[in-house]
Design an enzyme around this catalytic site. Structure first.
Site, PDB file in Angstrom:
ATOM      1  N   ASP A 226      32.543  85.822  67.494  1.00  0.00           N
ATOM      2  CA  ASP A 226      32.613  85.408  66.096  1.00  0.00           C
ATOM      3  C   ASP A 226      34.010  84.950  65.683  1.00  0.00           C
ATOM      4  OD1 ASP A 226      31.323  85.012  63.610  1.00  0.00           O
ATOM      5  OD2 ASP A 226      32.047  86.919  62.836  1.00  0.00           O
ATOM      6  N   SER A 250      29.622  83.937  58.022  1.00  0.00           N
ATOM      7  CA  SER A 250      28.556  83.815  59.012  1.00  0.00           C
ATOM      8  C   SER A 250      27.222  84.097  58.344  1.00  0.00           C
ATOM      9  CB  SER A 250      28.779  84.800  60.160  1.00  0.00           C
ATOM     10  OG  SER A 250      30.030  84.581  60.781  1.00  0.00           O
ATOM     11  N   GLN A 300      25.412  79.925  66.158  1.00  0.00           N
ATOM     12  CA  GLN A 300      25.664  80.507  64.845  1.00  0.00           C
ATOM     13  C   GLN A 300      25.623  79.428  63.779  1.00  0.00           C
ATOM     14  OE1 GLN A 300      29.638  81.876  62.816  1.00  0.00           O
ATOM     15  NE2 GLN A 300      28.873  83.645  63.960  1.00  0.00           N
TER      16      GLN A 300
END
Length: 308
Positions: A226, A250, A300
């Protein structure tokens, strides 16, 4: 998590190695990340985790994903390894209070085990994760080759790359359990040249030595996944966190784990963005071990609002 582990997870840093910019790094910082992932077992299917003392305003997405995966894995037989996870970030987490992870044992089959985890703060879900675990078995095997890039030793450290930009770059002042070396031009520098190819490549590794625990290595990789993934979206438009008025978070995060790896050895994180629209950006990433083996794939979607 024992009281000692909790203290280690939230402790500050005094006499520890520091990067060229004065930011803590190395084994003590990595040990604290390991402590953060060592959740306290409250009940059979309930776990509790904490955040580091110097967290940003919201809990870092990689942290809650890694902790949720630890919670799921601790309810699974050790001969089954995680092969995929799918997750949603529902609300921003508050780093000042613990996070409770509730595990639902969806299925225990002959070859596959499925778990669902909900992370809760103040009685509300902030994150949900579904993960699937599988017994090792033989089968078809192929992969796309790793890009030809310079070795990490040939590249500047994160501190060297961020020199002159530290006050503007998002997480530049936070302790660094992950060693990052940019292959492509760092996005805070690339923005000075305007929009470019929607791609980001970095070498990464846990900055120290990790125990021989397959689940821990996977969770550290989930944590690291991430960190730079949305760079590939932002660089396409010549903007970056801190240097421009960009608000982001996110939204969802999925990973597939293909082959065994060690997260404390160098791996290439090759990221690209196929699309951005509706204040959302999609990014894909591939983790390659140094020997060229494709270890994991990531997808993502992030909320990205450029205010100016």
């Amino acid at each position: 998590m024992t009281e000692a582990a909790r203290a280690a997870a939230t402790a500050g840093f005094s006499d520890v190695p520091r990067d060229a910019d004065g930011v803590p790094h190395g084994q003590p910082v990595l040990d604290r990340l390991v402590a953060l992932l060592d959740l306290e077992r409250v009940e059979e299917n309930i776990f509790r985790g904490v955040s580091p003392a110097e967290s940003p305003v919201r809990v870092f997405g990689g942290q809650v994903a890694g902790q949720a995966l630890v919670a799921a894995g601790r309810t699974v037989e050790p001969d089954r390894r995680v092969h995929s996870l799918h997750s949603y970030f529902i609300r921003g987490g508050d780093p000042r209070i613990p996070i409770v992870y509730e595990v639902d044992r969806i299925r225990d089959g002959r070859s596959f085990t499925t778990r669902r985890v909900v992370a809760v703060q103040r009685g509300k879900a902030i994150f949900s994760l579904s993960a699937s675990f599988q017994l090792d078995e033989p089968g078809l095997d192929h992969q796309e080759p790793m890009p030809d890039v310079p070795s990490p030793e040939e590249l500047p450290t994160y501190a060297e790359s961020a020199a002159g930009y530290l006050e503007k770059v998002g997480m530049a002042r936070l302790p660094r359990p992950i060693d990052i070396r940019y292959v492509t031009t760092p996005p805070w520098k690339a923005r000075e040249d305007g929009p470019s190819e929607a791609r980001s490549q970095v070498w990464m590794r846990a900055d120290g030595t990790l125990p021989d625990d397959d689940l821990l290595h996977v969770c550290v990789l989930a944590y690291a996944s991430d960190m730079t993934l949305l760079d590939s979206v932002l660089v396409k438009h010549g903007v970056y966190w801190g240097t421009d008025k960009v608000l982001g978070a996110s939204l969802d995060h999925a990973m597939w784990f293909h082959r065994r790896f060690r997260a404390d050895e160098w791996f290439l994180y090759d990221c690209a963005s196929p699309s951005a629209s509706g204040a959302r950006g999609l990014a894909t990433g591939r983790f390659y071990a140094r020997d060229g083996q494709l270890a994991a794939t990531v997808v993502q979607e992030g909320l990205l609002r450029v205010l100016d």
